[in-house]
Design a protein around this motif. Structure first.
Motif, mmCIF file in Angstrom:
data_model
loop_
_atom_site.group_PDB
_atom_site.id
_atom_site.type_symbol
_atom_site.label_atom_id
_atom_site.label_comp_id
_atom_site.label_asym_id
_atom_site.label_seq_id
_atom_site.Cartn_x
_atom_site.Cartn_y
_atom_site.Cartn_z
ATOM 1 N N LEU A 162 6.984 7.949 -7.986
ATOM 2 C CA LEU A 162 6.048 8.714 -7.160
ATOM 3 C C LEU A 162 6.314 10.201 -7.316
ATOM 4 O O LEU A 162 7.462 10.628 -7.343
ATOM 5 C CB LEU A 162 6.239 8.374 -5.672
ATOM 6 N N ARG A 203 0.845 -1.203 0.000
ATOM 7 C CA ARG A 203 0.000 0.000 0.000
ATOM 8 C C ARG A 203 0.875 1.245 0.000
ATOM 9 O O ARG A 203 1.925 1.283 0.640
ATOM 10 C CB ARG A 203 -0.884 0.014 1.243
ATOM 11 N N LEU A 204 0.414 2.265 -0.708
ATOM 12 C CA LEU A 204 1.157 3.521 -0.806
ATOM 13 C C LEU A 204 1.430 4.136 0.562
ATOM 14 O O LEU A 204 2.562 4.511 0.865
ATOM 15 C CB LEU A 204 0.368 4.513 -1.679
ATOM 16 N N ASP A 205 0.402 4.226 1.412
ATOM 17 C CA ASP A 205 0.607 4.872 2.718
ATOM 18 C C ASP A 205 1.636 4.119 3.563
ATOM 19 O O ASP A 205 2.470 4.731 4.230
ATOM 20 C CB ASP A 205 -0.709 5.079 3.479
ATOM 21 N N ALA A 242 -3.108 9.000 -7.052
ATOM 22 C CA ALA A 242 -3.166 7.803 -6.217
ATOM 23 C C ALA A 242 -3.807 8.089 -4.870
ATOM 24 O O ALA A 242 -3.661 9.170 -4.313
ATOM 25 C CB ALA A 242 -1.756 7.265 -6.002
ATOM 26 N N ILE A 247 1.273 8.233 -8.933
ATOM 27 C CA ILE A 247 2.163 7.107 -9.223
ATOM 28 C C ILE A 247 2.195 6.950 -10.737
ATOM 29 O O ILE A 247 1.147 6.751 -11.354
ATOM 30 C CB ILE A 247 1.659 5.805 -8.570
ATOM 31 N N THR A 253 -3.762 2.675 -2.797
ATOM 32 C CA THR A 253 -3.190 2.260 -4.073
ATOM 33 C C THR A 253 -1.932 1.424 -3.830
ATOM 34 O O THR A 253 -1.113 1.766 -2.982
ATOM 35 C CB THR A 253 -2.832 3.493 -4.934
ATOM 36 N N ASN A 254 -1.778 0.335 -4.580
ATOM 37 C CA ASN A 254 -0.593 -0.509 -4.431
ATOM 38 C C ASN A 254 0.569 0.052 -5.242
ATOM 39 O O ASN A 254 0.378 0.535 -6.356
ATOM 40 C CB ASN A 254 -0.877 -1.938 -4.877
ATOM 41 N N VAL A 255 1.776 -0.006 -4.654
ATOM 42 C CA VAL A 255 2.990 0.402 -5.357
ATOM 43 C C VAL A 255 3.886 -0.820 -5.515
ATOM 44 O O VAL A 255 3.758 -1.792 -4.771
ATOM 45 C CB VAL A 255 3.753 1.519 -4.597
ATOM 46 N N ASP A 293 8.092 1.860 -9.697
ATOM 47 C CA ASP A 293 7.102 2.930 -9.794
ATOM 48 C C ASP A 293 7.748 4.278 -9.494
ATOM 49 O O ASP A 293 8.688 4.376 -8.696
ATOM 50 C CB ASP A 293 5.949 2.711 -8.808
ATOM 51 N N ALA A 352 -2.225 11.652 0.443
ATOM 52 C CA ALA A 352 -2.688 10.883 -0.720
ATOM 53 C C ALA A 352 -4.152 11.192 -1.027
ATOM 54 O O ALA A 352 -4.518 11.426 -2.181
ATOM 55 C CB ALA A 352 -2.496 9.393 -0.478
#
Length: 93
Positions: A54, A9-11, A42, A37, A46-48, A52, A30
């Motif tokens: 950012l 997860r992004l966070d 995002a 992304i 959102t999955n990273v 990727d 976010a």
């Protein structure tokens, strides 16, 4: 043999990599639409993945970083290995 693609997860990535110190703050940034992304807006969920790019808007500055690795946890001194800052740009009013 196929290599497993690791996602996060992004966070959580922002917190573990210490790009943003707290997960709640990463979620707020976010959800305010200040992170993209690979050029796409995002959300915190959102999955990273590795590779990727950012783009994070911090006030008057945009930081663009590339994800090098994903880890479940990391020591403070190893956190900067998780990403590379590609550029930082000042944003005019």
């Amino acid at each position: 043999m196929e290599r497993e693609v690791i996602i996060m997860r992004l966070d959580k990535f922002l917190k573990i990599s210490r790009l943003i110190k707290r997960r709640t703050l990463a979620k707020e940034v976010a959800d305010q639409g200040r992170i993209s992304i690979n050029g796409i807006a995002a959300k915190a969920s959102t999955n990273v993945k590795v590779g990727d790019e950012l783009s994070i808007k911090f006030g008057q500055k945009i930081v663009v970083a590339k994800i090098n690795e994903l880890q479940e946890s990391t020591k403070k001194e190893d956190a900067q290995n998780m990403f590379t800052i590609l550029r930082e740009e000042k944003v005019g009013e």
